[in-house]
Design a protein around this motif. Structure first.
Motif, short mmCIF file in Angstrom:
data_model
loop_
_atom_site.label_atom_id
_atom_site.label_comp_id
_atom_site.label_asym_id
_atom_site.label_seq_id
_atom_site.Cartn_x
_atom_site.Cartn_y
_atom_site.Cartn_z
N PHE A 131 0.82 -1.21 -0.05
CA PHE A 131 0.13 0.02 0.08
C PHE A 131 0.97 1.04 0.07
N GLU A 132 0.25 2.41 -0.22
CA GLU A 132 0.88 3.38 -0.22
C GLU A 132 1.68 4.07 0.93
N PRO A 133 2.82 4.02 1.12
CA PRO A 133 3.49 4.23 2.37
C PRO A 133 3.09 5.47 3.20
N ASP A 134 2.95 5.32 4.27
CA ASP A 134 2.43 6.68 5.16
C ASP A 134 3.43 7.55 5.84
N THR A 135 4.44 8.05 4.80
CA THR A 135 5.58 8.68 5.25
C THR A 135 5.45 10.16 5.03
N ILE A 136 6.07 10.94 5.89
CA ILE A 136 5.90 12.31 5.84
C ILE A 136 6.47 12.78 4.56
N ALA A 137 7.55 12.26 3.88
CA ALA A 137 7.97 12.40 2.58
C ALA A 137 6.93 12.00 1.31
N VAL A 155 14.82 18.41 8.02
CA VAL A 155 14.07 19.55 7.60
C VAL A 155 14.36 20.80 8.22
N ARG A 156 14.46 20.66 9.82
CA ARG A 156 14.81 21.47 10.79
C ARG A 156 16.32 21.93 10.45
N LEU A 157 17.26 20.95 10.24
CA LEU A 157 18.65 21.37 10.36
C LEU A 157 18.64 22.24 8.88
N LEU A 158 17.93 21.92 8.05
CA LEU A 158 18.26 22.73 6.53
C LEU A 158 17.64 24.21 6.91
N PHE A 159 16.48 24.05 7.74
CA PHE A 159 16.20 25.39 7.88
C PHE A 159 16.79 26.35 8.81
N PRO A 188 2.24 25.35 4.99
CA PRO A 188 2.94 25.93 6.12
C PRO A 188 2.36 25.19 7.47
N SER A 189 1.32 24.68 7.46
CA SER A 189 0.86 24.22 8.83
C SER A 189 1.96 22.80 9.04
N THR A 190 2.12 22.11 8.15
CA THR A 190 2.97 21.00 8.18
C THR A 190 4.43 21.53 8.79
N PHE A 191 4.79 22.47 8.10
CA PHE A 191 6.19 22.90 8.09
C PHE A 191 6.30 23.45 9.68
N ALA A 192 5.08 24.31 10.19
CA ALA A 192 5.21 25.03 11.33
C ALA A 192 5.13 23.71 12.58
N LYS A 193 4.47 22.66 12.10
CA LYS A 193 4.72 21.52 13.21
C LYS A 193 5.95 20.60 13.20
N LEU A 194 6.45 20.78 12.04
CA LEU A 194 7.61 20.19 12.14
C LEU A 194 8.76 20.94 12.96
N LEU A 195 8.69 22.35 12.80
CA LEU A 195 9.59 23.26 13.45
C LEU A 195 9.45 23.06 15.06
N ARG A 196 7.99 22.88 15.28
CA ARG A 196 7.71 22.71 16.73
C ARG A 196 8.11 21.67 17.41
N ASP A 197 8.28 20.44 16.55
CA ASP A 197 8.39 19.20 17.21
C ASP A 197 9.78 18.64 17.34
#
Lengths: 326, 326
Positions: free
Chosen positions: B220-226, B261-265, B306-315
């Protein structure tokens, strides 16, 4: 350009050429205004802001081996790195209230951080004390110095070399270092492109200075989110160039700065710090001025606390970007 | 390269050269591993991802004037824009559950969006229906097509032209389009730099394929954030190149993708989408493999909600980045 091998010595040219970005969806968003934007981004410049251009110029051109400056922001990081690259030392005076991230960054670039309680002693006082303790040191100014203007002029030279018929170049104005450098670099390269400043309305000393015909000083450090523009006034060396070299300064309200940060992120994939977004914010503030024009917006830097940035993303205003534009 | 004047016709070359970024603080963060990273960022490519390279190649090289594809992501935007540039039409089949932002982006680039309820009808079925309704149309695949590989090969050519002694180039692997294009482009330019794939562990069909010596398909389609790597398998055309062309595939856990993602940012001022951060995440996952090496990490795109990204930053995980490294 000569340099001794430092810890951080990069492989290619020392000053990174600015990154030119054209973003289709940003232009689509502004299409009703007929404005086309070309971004000149310094966010990937060494140390993440244009300040490295000046800092490297200063570090390599003064004979002293120890440099001292007061900076809670990009100039401190830039000078620390520039000194590390060429084997010099530097002391960066920072308020003890500076964010841990900024303090850590200066240290990581090799700078010695002097924290001060600004309620007890001003940054300027502490710099003077350190200069007295180290008579062989050079006290570096982040904006008001001919070497700073000279260093920043390389950005103007690069924009002139693009050889594109820009109707204007917009630059943030804080201490005036980048705007004056841009003017010098463009004019020296034979370009007559008008340069327009973008300044936070909350700290509009530059715009008031242009109106008065003399340097006007803010009564206190303006409380703008554009922390690179929290300056009391433009520098005297910069003023000589800005007074007749700028076509004007657009005074940008805080909400437009925040909107510009979001637009750059959402529609140009660009992470800009609030000060870096001032140029685009100026277009949002005075769109009629740029109708049917192609405008080069200088994005001066990208260093911003992740929590500040996440908050800016969340604070999107209802209706600011509708379904078809976000 | 020829093109008729479209609404969005850009002023300069159609395919934007990749943006090379070297980030001092990213290298400092990885210094204990002795890894030096050079980023090849496609986040400023037209439409914000490498997919435009392939989409433009397809749109300009097929004789049909109507193109149809199924894509909820970057290929849909890229094909819509490529078609708009040269005056062709396209239909993008998207699940009705796609984010409004992605649907709006495809429309803004000039694509016609066909929304489907994937519980009632598969994307493939709807594409076949549309192809039957429009017998003169070309059905475009986002990865498994020699034209796609050819289009993506320009990135390999550009990296070879840098003429830098990289020890490896790391590329995300989803359908295999960019990795196979990279290999073709590098080898054609005479470069022997090893190419290594980076794939989400949750969707490791590519790595399993290399182990088995044949294409393995996810159940099945993998459930990755990528989300760019939520593919069932690599394409057949890609596999022919990847099977012997890749030095290996590193299987990346989700937490390393988020950390990258965070390191790049935080340390490179770069906004990357999770799929785009896979290459750096591979270095974080298998650092011993890259000890004392200089590695070119391809950042495939920057389009992220943007919401996904903001969550990644917060996490950000406690201890993930300490005081001296954030």
């Amino acid at each position: 350009m000569s340099s001794s091998a430092g810890t951080f010595l990069p492989d290619d040219a020392i000053v990174r050429p600015t990154t030119i970005i054209e973003a289709t969806r940003l232009d689509a968003h502004l299409a009703h205004l007929g404005v086309k934007i070309v971004l000149a981004s310094e966010t990937f410049q060494r140390t993440g802001s244009f300040k490295f251009r000046a800092a490297y110029q200063v570090a390599t051109n003064v004979p002293q081996n120890l440099l001292i400056t007061a900076s809670s922001g990009n100039f401190g990081q830039a000078l620390a790195y520039a000194c590390a690259l060429i084997g010099k030392s530097c002391i960066i005076v920072m308020p003890s209230t500076s964010s841990q991230i900024k303090i850590a960054a200066v240290r990581e670039y090799g700078g010695r951080v002097e924290l001060i309680d600004t309620r007890a002693k001003s940054r300027k006082q502490r710099v003077q004390e350190l200069a007295a303790e180290n008579p062989g040191a050079f006290v570096a100014a982040s904006a008001d110095d001919p070497l700073v203007i000279e260093g920043n002029s390389s950005l103007g030279r690069e924009i002139a070399a693009l050889n594109r018929p820009f109707d204007a170049v917009i630059s943030p104005v804080g201490g005036g270092g980048i705007a004056s450098g841009l003017i010098v670099g463009l004019r020296r390269a034979g370009s007559a492109i008008p340069v327009i400043g973008a300044e936070p309305l909350l700290g509009n000393d530059g715009a008031r200075s242009l109106r008065k015909g003399r340097i006007v000083v803010n009564e206190f450090e303006p409380d703008t989110i554009a922390d690179g523009a929290r300056t009391l006034s433009v520098g005297a060396h910069n003023w000589k160039i800005l007074q007749h070299g700028l076509q004007g300064i657009i005074e940008v309200p805080e909400d437009k700065i925040a909107e510009a940060v979001r637009l750059l992120f959402l529609r140009a994939n660009l992470k800009a710090e609030p000060t870096g977004a001032l140029s685009l914010a100026a277009v949002l503030t005075a769109p009629e001025r740029f109708k049917s024009q192609t405008v080069c917006c200088v994005v001066s830097g990208g260093n911003v606390d992740p929590s500040t940035f996440a908050k800016l993303l969340r604070d999107r205003q209802p209706g600011e970007l509708d379904d078809t534009s976000a």
